[in-house]
Motif scaffolding. Structure first.
Motif, PDB file in Angstrom:
ATOM      1  N   PHE A 248      11.567   5.436   2.914  1.00 37.03           N
ATOM      2  CA  PHE A 248      12.195   6.633   4.113  1.00 37.03           C
ATOM      3  C   PHE A 248      12.630   5.656   5.062  1.00 37.03           C
ATOM      4  CE2 PHE A 248       9.622   9.707   1.749  1.00 37.03           C
ATOM      5  CZ  PHE A 248      10.657  10.405   1.423  1.00 37.03           C
ATOM      6  N   LYS A 249      12.614   4.288   5.070  1.00 38.28           N
ATOM      7  CA  LYS A 249      13.512   3.327   5.960  1.00 38.28           C
ATOM      8  C   LYS A 249      12.786   3.544   7.209  1.00 38.28           C
ATOM      9  CE  LYS A 249      17.287   2.377   3.062  1.00 38.28           C
ATOM     10  NZ  LYS A 249      16.783   2.859   1.885  1.00 38.28           N
ATOM     11  N   LEU A 250      11.438   3.838   7.296  1.00 36.12           N
ATOM     12  CA  LEU A 250      10.959   3.796   8.660  1.00 36.12           C
ATOM     13  C   LEU A 250      10.249   2.561   9.310  1.00 36.12           C
ATOM     14  CD1 LEU A 250       9.026   7.174   8.055  1.00 36.12           C
ATOM     15  CD2 LEU A 250      11.039   7.085   9.035  1.00 36.12           C
ATOM     16  N   SER A 251      10.635   2.392  10.534  1.00 34.29           N
ATOM     17  CA  SER A 251      10.139   1.021  10.958  1.00 34.29           C
ATOM     18  C   SER A 251       8.728   1.068  11.472  1.00 34.29           C
ATOM     19  CB  SER A 251      11.181   0.596  11.950  1.00 34.29           C
ATOM     20  OG  SER A 251      10.853   1.511  13.091  1.00 34.29           O
TER      21      SER A 251
ATOM     22  N   GLY B  91       0.788  -1.300  -0.041  1.00 31.85           N
ATOM     23  CA  GLY B  91       0.047  -0.193  -0.011  1.00 31.85           C
ATOM     24  C   GLY B  91       0.911   1.429   0.079  1.00 31.85           C
ATOM     25  N   ARG B  92       0.146   2.494  -0.047  1.00 42.56           N
ATOM     26  CA  ARG B  92       0.903   3.569   0.132  1.00 42.56           C
ATOM     27  C   ARG B  92       1.667   4.047   1.269  1.00 42.56           C
ATOM     28  NH1 ARG B  92       0.527   6.627  -4.626  1.00 42.56           N
ATOM     29  NH2 ARG B  92       0.590   8.817  -3.514  1.00 42.56           N
ATOM     30  N   VAL B  93       1.087   3.533   2.505  1.00 46.53           N
ATOM     31  CA  VAL B  93       2.003   3.904   3.643  1.00 46.53           C
ATOM     32  C   VAL B  93       3.125   2.983   3.610  1.00 46.53           C
ATOM     33  CG1 VAL B  93       1.897   3.632   6.137  1.00 46.53           C
ATOM     34  CG2 VAL B  93      -0.201   4.743   4.709  1.00 46.53           C
ATOM     35  N   ALA B  94       3.093   1.742   3.174  1.00 42.85           N
ATOM     36  CA  ALA B  94       4.252   0.723   3.302  1.00 42.85           C
ATOM     37  C   ALA B  94       5.354   1.301   2.316  1.00 42.85           C
ATOM     38  CB  ALA B  94       3.739  -0.800   2.902  1.00 42.85           C
ATOM     39  N   GLN B  95       4.613   1.750   1.180  1.00 45.43           N
ATOM     40  CA  GLN B  95       5.742   2.318   0.154  1.00 45.43           C
ATOM     41  C   GLN B  95       6.383   3.517   0.714  1.00 45.43           C
ATOM     42  OE1 GLN B  95       3.493   3.404  -3.453  1.00 45.43           O
ATOM     43  NE2 GLN B  95       3.355   1.252  -3.947  1.00 45.43           N
ATOM     44  N   PHE B  96       5.815   4.539   1.436  1.00 40.97           N
ATOM     45  CA  PHE B  96       6.419   5.496   2.095  1.00 40.97           C
ATOM     46  C   PHE B  96       7.373   5.071   3.092  1.00 40.97           C
ATOM     47  CE2 PHE B  96       6.356   8.713   5.527  1.00 40.97           C
ATOM     48  CZ  PHE B  96       6.881   9.932   4.825  1.00 40.97           C
ATOM     49  N   LYS B  97       7.100   4.100   3.837  1.00 47.10           N
ATOM     50  CA  LYS B  97       7.919   3.523   5.079  1.00 47.10           C
ATOM     51  C   LYS B  97       9.028   3.026   4.514  1.00 47.10           C
ATOM     52  CE  LYS B  97       4.569   3.238   8.646  1.00 47.10           C
ATOM     53  NZ  LYS B  97       3.825   2.131   9.648  1.00 47.10           N
TER      54      LYS B  97
END
Length: 82
Positions: A77-80, A68-74
């Motif tokens: 930007f390598k956010l856990s 999804g879009r949130v997973a792509q963003f994370k």
């Protein structure tokens, strides 16, 4: 029944420009353009999508990946996730 209150119902040539296909359908749509089909002049209305070109009706549906879009963003930007 009162006069001059009903729309003009006539056969109209609808043109799906994506696949270059014409449909002759009874309609009340207003248009100033005309086209000659089979020796007869019809009012003309162009369409972007119809059943002839829509992916649902042609069976050319695209399958989206599960991310999804949130997973792509994370991921970008390598956010856990917490």
């Amino acid at each position: 029944m009162r006069d001059n209150i009903h729309p003009n119902y006539r056969t109209v040539a609808f043109h799906d420009t994506r696949v270059d296909q014409y449909f002759l359908i009874g309609s009340t749509v207003e248009t100033n353009k005309t086209v000659v089909r089979d020796g007869v002049e019809y009012p003309y209305m162009s369409l972007d999508v119809s059943s002839a070109s829509h992916s649902f009706y042609t069976g050319e549906q695209r399958i989206h990946d599960g991310e999804g879009r949130v997973a792509q963003f994370k991921r970008r930007f390598k956010l856990s996730s917490k």
